[in-house]
Scaffold this motif. Structure first.
Motif, PDB file in Angstrom:
ATOM      1  N   PHE A  51       1.113  -1.031  -0.109  1.00 48.07           N
ATOM      2  CA  PHE A  51      -0.101  -0.269   0.153  1.00 48.07           C
ATOM      3  C   PHE A  51       0.373   1.124  -0.157  1.00 48.07           C
ATOM      4  O   PHE A  51       1.998   1.576   1.230  1.00 48.07           O
ATOM      5  N   LEU A  52       0.603   2.212  -0.926  1.00 48.90           N
ATOM      6  CA  LEU A  52       1.523   3.537  -0.998  1.00 48.90           C
ATOM      7  C   LEU A  52       0.659   4.339   0.008  1.00 48.90           C
ATOM      8  O   LEU A  52      -0.403   4.938  -0.229  1.00 48.90           O
ATOM      9  N   PHE A  53       1.280   5.049   0.895  1.00 56.95           N
ATOM     10  CA  PHE A  53       0.473   6.023   1.548  1.00 56.95           C
ATOM     11  C   PHE A  53       1.132   7.447   1.204  1.00 56.95           C
ATOM     12  O   PHE A  53       2.749   7.586   2.227  1.00 56.95           O
ATOM     13  N   GLY A  54       1.156   8.375   0.665  1.00 55.88           N
ATOM     14  CA  GLY A  54       1.512   9.482   0.035  1.00 55.88           C
ATOM     15  C   GLY A  54       1.441  10.623   1.669  1.00 55.88           C
ATOM     16  O   GLY A  54       0.186  10.468   2.415  1.00 55.88           O
ATOM     17  N   GLY A  55       1.614  11.822   0.599  1.00 53.12           N
ATOM     18  CA  GLY A  55       0.662  12.821   1.921  1.00 53.12           C
ATOM     19  C   GLY A  55      -0.705  13.747   1.502  1.00 53.12           C
ATOM     20  O   GLY A  55      -1.071  13.003   0.171  1.00 53.12           O
ATOM     21  N   THR A  56      -0.577  14.989   1.338  1.00 50.07           N
ATOM     22  CA  THR A  56      -1.875  15.885   0.668  1.00 50.07           C
ATOM     23  C   THR A  56      -1.099  16.306  -0.573  1.00 50.07           C
ATOM     24  O   THR A  56      -1.967  16.595  -1.350  1.00 50.07           O
ATOM     25  N   THR A  57      -0.349  16.176  -1.547  1.00 52.93           N
ATOM     26  CA  THR A  57       0.169  16.652  -2.624  1.00 52.93           C
ATOM     27  C   THR A  57       0.732  15.774  -2.899  1.00 52.93           C
ATOM     28  O   THR A  57       1.201  14.765  -2.885  1.00 52.93           O
ATOM     29  N   ARG A  58       0.079  15.306  -4.786  1.00 59.43           N
ATOM     30  CA  ARG A  58       0.113  13.833  -5.001  1.00 59.43           C
ATOM     31  C   ARG A  58       1.891  13.427  -5.292  1.00 59.43           C
ATOM     32  O   ARG A  58       1.986  12.649  -4.924  1.00 59.43           O
ATOM     33  N   SER A  59       2.810  14.597  -5.350  1.00 56.10           N
ATOM     34  CA  SER A  59       3.617  14.816  -5.151  1.00 56.10           C
ATOM     35  C   SER A  59       4.703  14.266  -4.205  1.00 56.10           C
ATOM     36  O   SER A  59       5.971  13.846  -4.628  1.00 56.10           O
ATOM     37  N   ASP A  60       4.257  14.235  -3.409  1.00 58.29           N
ATOM     38  CA  ASP A  60       4.768  14.256  -1.750  1.00 58.29           C
ATOM     39  C   ASP A  60       4.930  12.599  -1.767  1.00 58.29           C
ATOM     40  O   ASP A  60       4.409  11.757  -2.341  1.00 58.29           O
ATOM     41  N   LYS A  61       6.542  12.115  -1.270  1.00 53.06           N
ATOM     42  CA  LYS A  61       6.990  10.729  -1.272  1.00 53.06           C
ATOM     43  C   LYS A  61       5.943   9.885  -0.437  1.00 53.06           C
ATOM     44  O   LYS A  61       5.599  10.639   0.793  1.00 53.06           O
ATOM     45  N   ALA A  62       5.333   8.848  -1.042  1.00 51.85           N
ATOM     46  CA  ALA A  62       5.001   8.024  -0.597  1.00 51.85           C
ATOM     47  C   ALA A  62       5.686   7.045   0.264  1.00 51.85           C
ATOM     48  O   ALA A  62       6.645   6.384   0.192  1.00 51.85           O
ATOM     49  N   LEU A  63       5.100   6.719   1.822  1.00 52.63           N
ATOM     50  CA  LEU A  63       5.237   4.785   2.722  1.00 52.63           C
ATOM     51  C   LEU A  63       5.293   4.061   1.924  1.00 52.63           C
ATOM     52  O   LEU A  63       3.409   3.984   1.735  1.00 52.63           O
ATOM     53  N   ARG A  64       5.596   2.883   1.687  1.00 51.61           N
ATOM     54  CA  ARG A  64       5.535   1.595   1.043  1.00 51.61           C
ATOM     55  C   ARG A  64       4.376   1.191   2.508  1.00 51.61           C
ATOM     56  O   ARG A  64       5.390   0.902   3.493  1.00 51.61           O
ATOM     57  N   VAL A  65       3.616   0.412   2.623  1.00 47.83           N
ATOM     58  CA  VAL A  65       3.284  -0.271   3.878  1.00 47.83           C
ATOM     59  C   VAL A  65       2.675  -1.592   3.396  1.00 47.83           C
ATOM     60  O   VAL A  65       0.970  -2.187   2.791  1.00 47.83           O
ATOM     61  N   PRO A  66       3.482  -2.691   3.449  1.00 47.38           N
ATOM     62  CA  PRO A  66       2.728  -4.454   3.418  1.00 47.38           C
ATOM     63  C   PRO A  66       1.396  -4.118   3.971  1.00 47.38           C
ATOM     64  O   PRO A  66       1.842  -3.853   4.999  1.00 47.38           O
ATOM     65  N   LEU A  67       0.651  -4.674   3.114  1.00 45.73           N
ATOM     66  CA  LEU A  67      -0.865  -5.103   3.690  1.00 45.73           C
ATOM     67  C   LEU A  67      -0.214  -6.742   3.762  1.00 45.73           C
ATOM     68  O   LEU A  67      -0.232  -7.358   2.622  1.00 45.73           O
ATOM     69  N   VAL A  68      -1.645  -7.285   4.936  1.00 42.27           N
ATOM     70  CA  VAL A  68      -1.901  -8.985   4.838  1.00 42.27           C
ATOM     71  C   VAL A  68      -2.511  -9.305   4.901  1.00 42.27           C
ATOM     72  O   VAL A  68      -3.766  -8.261   5.346  1.00 42.27           O
ATOM     73  N   HIS A  69      -3.697 -10.613   4.476  1.00 49.01           N
ATOM     74  CA  HIS A  69      -4.762 -10.374   4.867  1.00 49.01           C
ATOM     75  C   HIS A  69      -4.887 -10.621   6.300  1.00 49.01           C
ATOM     76  O   HIS A  69      -4.536 -11.348   7.179  1.00 49.01           O
ATOM     77  N   GLY A  70      -6.524 -10.008   6.677  1.00 53.10           N
ATOM     78  CA  GLY A  70      -6.828  -9.876   7.867  1.00 53.10           C
ATOM     79  C   GLY A  70      -6.238  -8.449   8.937  1.00 53.10           C
ATOM     80  O   GLY A  70      -7.136  -7.989   9.676  1.00 53.10           O
ATOM     81  N   ASP A  71      -5.482  -8.384   7.977  1.00 51.23           N
ATOM     82  CA  ASP A  71      -4.751  -6.658   8.198  1.00 51.23           C
ATOM     83  C   ASP A  71      -5.964  -5.605   8.702  1.00 51.23           C
ATOM     84  O   ASP A  71      -6.848  -5.245   6.699  1.00 51.23           O
ATOM     85  N   VAL A  72      -6.424  -4.338   8.787  1.00 46.30           N
ATOM     86  CA  VAL A  72      -6.650  -3.819   8.768  1.00 46.30           C
ATOM     87  C   VAL A  72      -6.896  -1.953   8.633  1.00 46.30           C
ATOM     88  O   VAL A  72      -5.706  -2.107   9.558  1.00 46.30           O
ATOM     89  N   VAL A  73      -6.707  -1.313   7.937  1.00 49.18           N
ATOM     90  CA  VAL A  73      -6.492  -0.225   8.346  1.00 49.18           C
ATOM     91  C   VAL A  73      -7.623   1.305   8.084  1.00 49.18           C
ATOM     92  O   VAL A  73      -8.722   1.011   8.068  1.00 49.18           O
ATOM     93  N   VAL A  74      -7.368   2.245   9.593  1.00 45.81           N
ATOM     94  CA  VAL A  74      -8.662   2.966   9.637  1.00 45.81           C
ATOM     95  C   VAL A  74      -7.476   4.546   9.521  1.00 45.81           C
ATOM     96  O   VAL A  74      -6.425   3.808   9.440  1.00 45.81           O
TER      97      VAL A  74
END
Ligand code: MD3
Ligand code: FE
Length: 213
Positions: free
Chosen positions: A154-177
């Motif tokens: 999962f790519l988690f970026g900032g408030t503008t499209r060009s902000d560098k995005a964090l890479r978050v691995p998500l597996v079966h059963g993970d929930v993000v709020v």
């Protein structure tokens, strides 16, 4: 052991202000969720929607709840009816509602009652490019996202499209709020890698719960 008391907290990873990953939160409910999903997909089959540019999305989608997210050549919208059938979307099953409310509460958002669940189905190669979720009426409510099946990045970026995005691995059963100050951040999903999940085979399912109306 006393450690049990803290397992839930140890598995709650703050990502950013307003955003938290609840590792494995949906695992115990996976069979119920997938049984209910099979019924939803019977009534409202997965389809590849068109973007406003006329491109076919690589992710296949369906919805349940009072409102469903729809994309076509005219744009994005929430629609009370499935454009393929003209019928209302299947209703939100109790298993979905319970999981979404429990996860939101765990992350600090009490009383979350979604009216829309977008179901995304990824097969190897499918991806979701960086975007914001801004078609909802009220940005005060959080979004709850449930990952099932194959792992994804999962790519988690900032408030503008060009902000560098964090890479978050998500597996079966993970929930993000996602809520509060994280609600309008850019995000996306990298192309799904090949693989086979014991329950879902060569695919990933994401349930995205929203208060849209
Ligand atoms: C971060 N789906 O359907 S929801 C989508 O894995 C979508 O299919 C993702 O993005 C998927 O729109 C996961 C994750 C999500 C949703 C809303 C957010 C992340 C967010 C809002 C703000 C920041
Ligand atoms: Fe999104």
């Amino acid at each position: 052991m006393a450690a049990d008391l803290f397992d839930a907290d140890l598995r709650t990873e703050p990502l950013a202000p307003g955003a938290a990953v609840l590792r494995g939160f949906a695992r115990a409910a996976d069979a119920d969720l997938l049984a209910d999903l099979a019924e939803i997909a019977d009534g409202a089959p997965f389809r590849h929607m068109l973007t406003p540019n006329g491109l076919r999305m690589s992710v296949a989608m369906t919805n349940c709840g009072a409102l469903g997210w729809v994309s076509d050549k005219t744009g994005y919208r929430y629609d009370p009816a499935d454009p393929e059938t003209g019928r209302p979307w299947p209703s939100l099953p109790a298993s979905f509602l319970r999981l979404a409310a429990d996860a939101a509460a765990q992350a600090g958002f009490e009383g979350f009652v979604p009216d829309a669940c977008l179901v995304n189905r990824y097969e190897p190669g499918a991806r979701l490019s960086l975007h914001q979720d801004r078609d909802e009426r009220d940005f005060g409510a959080p979004i709850v996202s449930v990952s099932l099946g194959l792992p994804a990045v999962f790519l988690f970026g900032g408030t503008t499209r060009s902000d560098k995005a964090l890479r978050v691995p998500l597996v079966h059963g993970d929930v993000v709020v996602w809520g509060g100050p994280a609600r309008l951040r850019y995000h996306g999903v990298l192309a799904l890698k090949d693989g086979r999940h014991p329950l879902l085979g060569p695919r990933r399912i994401n349930l995205t719960f929203r208060k849209a109306g």
